[in-house]
Write a protein that holds these residues in place. Sequence first.
Motif, PDB file in Angstrom:
ATOM      1  N   ARG A 180       0.832  -1.213   0.000  1.00  0.00           N
ATOM      2  CA  ARG A 180       0.000   0.000   0.000  1.00  0.00           C
ATOM      3  C   ARG A 180       0.862   1.256   0.000  1.00  0.00           C
ATOM      4  O   ARG A 180       0.538   2.235  -0.680  1.00  0.00           O
ATOM      5  N   LEU A 181       1.964   1.225   0.742  1.00  0.00           N
ATOM      6  CA  LEU A 181       2.886   2.366   0.728  1.00  0.00           C
ATOM      7  C   LEU A 181       3.486   2.567  -0.660  1.00  0.00           C
ATOM      8  O   LEU A 181       3.573   3.689  -1.152  1.00  0.00           O
ATOM      9  N   GLY A 187       4.759  15.103   1.099  1.00  0.00           N
ATOM     10  CA  GLY A 187       5.007  14.885   2.524  1.00  0.00           C
ATOM     11  C   GLY A 187       4.745  13.461   2.978  1.00  0.00           C
ATOM     12  O   GLY A 187       3.919  12.741   2.409  1.00  0.00           O
ATOM     13  N   VAL A 188       5.446  13.083   4.032  1.00  0.00           N
ATOM     14  CA  VAL A 188       5.289  11.762   4.611  1.00  0.00           C
ATOM     15  C   VAL A 188       3.853  11.559   5.098  1.00  0.00           C
ATOM     16  O   VAL A 188       3.268  10.491   4.888  1.00  0.00           O
ATOM     17  N   LEU A 218       6.338   2.629   7.484  1.00  0.00           N
ATOM     18  CA  LEU A 218       7.296   3.261   6.578  1.00  0.00           C
ATOM     19  C   LEU A 218       8.726   2.914   6.988  1.00  0.00           C
ATOM     20  O   LEU A 218       9.550   2.533   6.150  1.00  0.00           O
ATOM     21  N   TYR A 219       9.014   3.025   8.285  1.00  0.00           N
ATOM     22  CA  TYR A 219      10.378   2.770   8.767  1.00  0.00           C
ATOM     23  C   TYR A 219      10.709   1.285   8.799  1.00  0.00           C
ATOM     24  O   TYR A 219      11.837   0.900   8.492  1.00  0.00           O
ATOM     25  N   GLY A 255      12.924   1.971   5.896  1.00  0.00           N
ATOM     26  CA  GLY A 255      13.932   2.735   6.629  1.00  0.00           C
ATOM     27  C   GLY A 255      13.665   4.231   6.620  1.00  0.00           C
ATOM     28  O   GLY A 255      14.445   5.008   7.150  1.00  0.00           O
ATOM     29  N   GLY A 256      12.603   4.659   5.982  1.00  0.00           N
ATOM     30  CA  GLY A 256      12.256   6.077   5.911  1.00  0.00           C
ATOM     31  C   GLY A 256      11.829   6.453   4.502  1.00  0.00           C
ATOM     32  O   GLY A 256      11.750   5.604   3.593  1.00  0.00           O
ATOM     33  N   LYS A 257      11.540   7.728   4.333  1.00  0.00           N
ATOM     34  CA  LYS A 257      11.027   8.200   3.049  1.00  0.00           C
ATOM     35  C   LYS A 257      12.041   8.007   1.921  1.00  0.00           C
ATOM     36  O   LYS A 257      11.661   7.656   0.800  1.00  0.00           O
TER      37      LYS A 257
END
Length: 192
Positions: A13-14, A30-31, A45-46, A50-52
């Motif tokens: 989904r991300l 934006g996140v 997400l992380y 690991g992040g954006k």
Amino acid sequence: MTTSAAKPGPRERLLLAAQELTYAQGVGVGVDALLKAAGVARRSLYEHFGGKDGLIAEVLRRSTAEDEQQYRATMAAAGDDPRARLLAVVDRLGRIASDPGFHGCRYLAADLALTDPAHPGHEVTRAYRRALHRLFADEFVALGHTRPSFAADQLLILVDGLLAAGATRPDSSPAAASRALAEHVIDSGLDA
């Protein structure tokens, strides 16, 4: 008895949300917007990326695989003649760039927006361009072009220009000009 399709997990989904939003709004989206569109918690997400930055790199990687497949399918549909195969790519990109929903080349936009030269997205876009260069160069070799690598460089510049013009000058018609330039690049290296 009814069966329903399984809802994709948080990772998928991300990726889907980021692929759509980064194309429509750019990699600066934006996140919070990404998380909301995906319907996932920040932790997902992380955990998955690991992040954006990791998410952006993975979206670019996924997109390059899809786009390379489209290039190959377009060329295959054009038959065996290398000239026709190369021109088919330019023609298809011209149609794409003329679409009212076209927002430009996601790879060029990402490279321009990601100011950190060490961002992992840059290696993805460079690898993508290397793959396209090889694809084009192979066609120029098959065509008997005198400078296949240089012609592939020229065609890549033409593709970037076509896609940039389609996004920044929607009132223009870059498809016809690009087709003529592509014919010149192809024909200029052939023995008469």
